[in-house]
Design a protein around this motif. Sequence first.
Motif, PDB file in Angstrom:
ATOM      1  N   ARG A 284      33.289 -53.895 -60.478  1.00  0.00           N
ATOM      2  CA  ARG A 284      32.841 -53.531 -61.820  1.00  0.00           C
ATOM      3  C   ARG A 284      32.751 -52.019 -61.965  1.00  0.00           C
ATOM      4  O   ARG A 284      33.150 -51.453 -62.992  1.00  0.00           O
ATOM      5  CB  ARG A 284      31.488 -54.170 -62.129  1.00  0.00           C
TER       6      ARG A 284
ATOM      7  N   LYS B 186      34.156 -55.894 -69.286  1.00  0.00           N
ATOM      8  CA  LYS B 186      33.346 -56.953 -69.906  1.00  0.00           C
ATOM      9  C   LYS B 186      33.247 -58.170 -68.993  1.00  0.00           C
ATOM     10  O   LYS B 186      32.155 -58.703 -68.757  1.00  0.00           O
ATOM     11  CB  LYS B 186      33.968 -57.325 -71.250  1.00  0.00           C
TER      12      LYS B 186
ATOM     13  N   THR C  82      31.178 -57.596 -65.906  1.00  0.00           N
ATOM     14  CA  THR C  82      29.765 -57.539 -66.290  1.00  0.00           C
ATOM     15  C   THR C  82      29.195 -58.941 -66.469  1.00  0.00           C
ATOM     16  O   THR C  82      28.078 -59.241 -66.023  1.00  0.00           O
ATOM     17  CB  THR C  82      29.593 -56.714 -67.578  1.00  0.00           C
TER      18      THR C  82
END
Length: 294
Positions: free
Chosen positions: A262, A239, A242
């Motif tokens: 990521r 998360k 991102t």
Amino acid sequence: MERIGFVGAGLMGEGMALSLLRAGHPVTVVAHRNRAPVERLVAEGAAEAADLAALAKASDVVHVCAPGSPQVEVIVEALLPHLAPGSIVVDCSTANPVSTVALAARLEAAGCAMADAPLGGTPAQAMEGKLSAMVGASEETFRRVEPILRRWADAGVEHVGPCGTGHRMKLLMNFLAMGYGAIYAEALALARKVDIAPARFDEVMRGSRMGCGFYETFMASAVHGQRDAHKFTLTNALKDTTYLAAMAEAAGLANPMGAAIRNSYAGAVNMGGDGAEDYVPHLADFVARANGLD
């Protein structure tokens, strides 16, 4: 003493709310899925609200500790009609700064204010009141919330800039931390491939210039089997990286290292099984399996 509302008394929030209680603030909490922390806080003197509307009415300053921006947005929408003018919402989540700035504008239009105060530290430090906070807020809002934040952030409270800046700073911090995690995981797998045992790798690295607090807790879990030494989930890592990608795109910055980091976490989370709720050091297990290691 300001009346404090606390939404999200979980892994980090329980200790923060406890520190506020012990400092003499009236604290109101609300339960979500896990009632155990709420019951412990009530036993320490907190009040329990039936819902977010009741919590808003009972509070001058509301702390929010939520998984991310979608949850924070829902919480603020529920609080907003019931907050008295002059109330402040302090978002302690790691969130998308674009969302944070938009929520701050909505609160300001209602005569309230917002501060983003993401956390630095561990659940153990939260229980001791020894977290740190990087704060985005106006000068006026910061002056009001700083003494409250210092109740649970004894390690330091930094006013980074206007609302949204705290979350930007936190994403940069987590970019570095999750980058360390991705590199450590690959290094452990490569060490095994070239016949260097993980424990031996750790012996050489620990205490060197390449060591740090993050390294120590990561290896305590990944190499020495202390599962709870580094309690930050792979889901949260994905998360946050991102959100960082979105921030870099909005700034017009090429972010190839961020994309690679990521992808490491996305791969682990999407492998299925318990990957989504494993902690960051368990990335080493996923990298190992992807490379034919047990």
